[in-house]
Enzyme design. Structure first.
Site, short mmCIF file in Angstrom:
data_model
loop_
_atom_site.label_atom_id
_atom_site.label_comp_id
_atom_site.label_asym_id
_atom_site.label_seq_id
_atom_site.Cartn_x
_atom_site.Cartn_y
_atom_site.Cartn_z
N HIS A 188 30.99 49.49 79.93
CA HIS A 188 30.66 49.66 81.34
C HIS A 188 30.65 48.29 82.03
O HIS A 188 30.24 47.29 81.44
CB HIS A 188 29.28 50.33 81.48
CG HIS A 188 29.03 50.84 82.86
ND1 HIS A 188 28.67 49.99 83.89
CD2 HIS A 188 29.11 52.08 83.38
CE1 HIS A 188 28.53 50.72 85.00
NE2 HIS A 188 28.80 51.99 84.72
N GLU A 234 36.78 53.41 86.29
CA GLU A 234 35.63 53.15 87.14
C GLU A 234 35.84 51.84 87.89
O GLU A 234 35.43 50.76 87.40
CB GLU A 234 34.37 53.11 86.26
CG GLU A 234 33.14 53.30 87.06
CD GLU A 234 31.92 53.66 86.25
OE1 GLU A 234 31.52 54.83 86.26
OE2 GLU A 234 31.36 52.77 85.61
P1 13P Z 1 27.60 55.51 90.92
O1 13P Z 1 27.91 56.98 90.70
O2 13P Z 1 26.17 55.26 91.31
O3 13P Z 1 28.59 54.85 91.79
O4 13P Z 1 27.74 54.81 89.48
C1 13P Z 1 28.94 54.93 88.83
C2 13P Z 1 28.73 54.43 87.46
O5 13P Z 1 28.60 53.24 87.25
C3 13P Z 1 28.69 55.43 86.39
O6 13P Z 1 28.84 54.84 85.16
#
Ligand code: 13P
Length: 253
Positions: free
Chosen positions: A94, A164
């Site tokens: 992440h 992401e």
């Molecule tokens: P948000 O949904 O708060 O943007 O976070 C995304 C995230 O980092 C999920 O791992």
């Protein structure tokens, strides 16, 4: 076709096991009402045990893993311990861990290899810090390639890749969700790269999901137009009503 995969990443929230259990019970209810969706809760590790006990329809995820089995690794939680807790999914790489814990591609690769070797499903996060223009930045591909070094092509089918983009994560300044159209381009880009690393067939089996400011309004377009196979949900996963709506919308696809 695989069910849409909706993962609640609670990050370092909430503040107590009691609150975590209350939240998990509400999410479990939402999951029971949507059998066509695969729902996962990834709580902070101190809550894995108590939450694992109340989940039936919802699967348990962890936000991190250590690649060694057991031993002198202060502060780490190993894949073996996670398996004993009933964990099935593990979020790896992440951007918050890359940023605040200086997690490197090499560490991420070791975690991916360890989880795949031991029957856990890695949810490998990749995503650029900034975007200018329509192109998916090359760094996304580099992250993917480095994370998957030495992974056997036959193991790829057990992998989940979460695209992401960091600028889309709700807690980052000026954050805004990506568009379904651009998420789709990222999906095509990642799928092609996966195919070049293994085979086209194995690449097709990898689930690719989207994360970044997902809410009840935008989940459907991400799944429908963006062809994403699920979502990694941060902020909205702490609000059970909103999260339940996300699950319901996902089951409409
Ligand atoms: P948000 O949904 O708060 O943007 O976070 C995304 C995230 O980092 C999920 O791992």
């Amino acid at each position: 076709m695989a069910k849409p995969l909706i993962i609640a990443n609670w990050k370092a929230n909430p503040d107590s096991a009691v609150r975590a259990v209350v939240l998990a019970k509400k999410i479990e209810q939402a999951a029971r009402a949507a059998p066509k969706v695969e729902v996962v809760i990834a709580p902070p590790s101190p809550f894995l045990f108590s939450i694992g006990h109340i989940l039936r329809r919802t699967k348990l995820g962890a936000q991190n893993v250590f690649w060694e089995d057991l031993g002198p690794y202060t502060g780490e939680v190993s894949w073996r311990q996670l398996k004993h807790l009933g964990v099935q999914y593990v979020i790896i790489g992440h951007s918050e861990r890359r940023r605040y814990l200086e997690e490197t591609d090499e560490m991420i690769n070791k975690k991916v290899l360890a989880t795949l070797d031991h029957g856990l499903i890695p949810v490998l996060c990749v995503g650029e810090w900034e975007r200018s223009g329509n192109e998916i930045p090359a760094v996304v591909g580099e992250q993917l390639k480095r994370a998957l070094k030495r992974v056997e092509p036959s193991r790829m089918k057990n992998l989940v890749v979460a695209y992401e983009p960091v600028w889309a994560i709700s807690t980052n300044p000026g954050a805004r969700a990506d568009t379904p159209d651009s998420a789709f381009r990222a999906l095509v880009y990642l799928r092609r790269l996966l195919a070049s690393l293994c085979s086209r067939r194995a690449a097709e089996a990898v689930r690719i999901i989207y994360g970044g400011s997902v809410n009840a309004q935008n989940i459907y377009p991400f799944l429908k137009e963006g062809k994403m196979q699920g979502a990694l949900v941060g902020g909205a996963s702490l609000f059970p009503q909103e999260f339940a709506k996300i699950v319901v919308r996902a089951s409409d696809t």
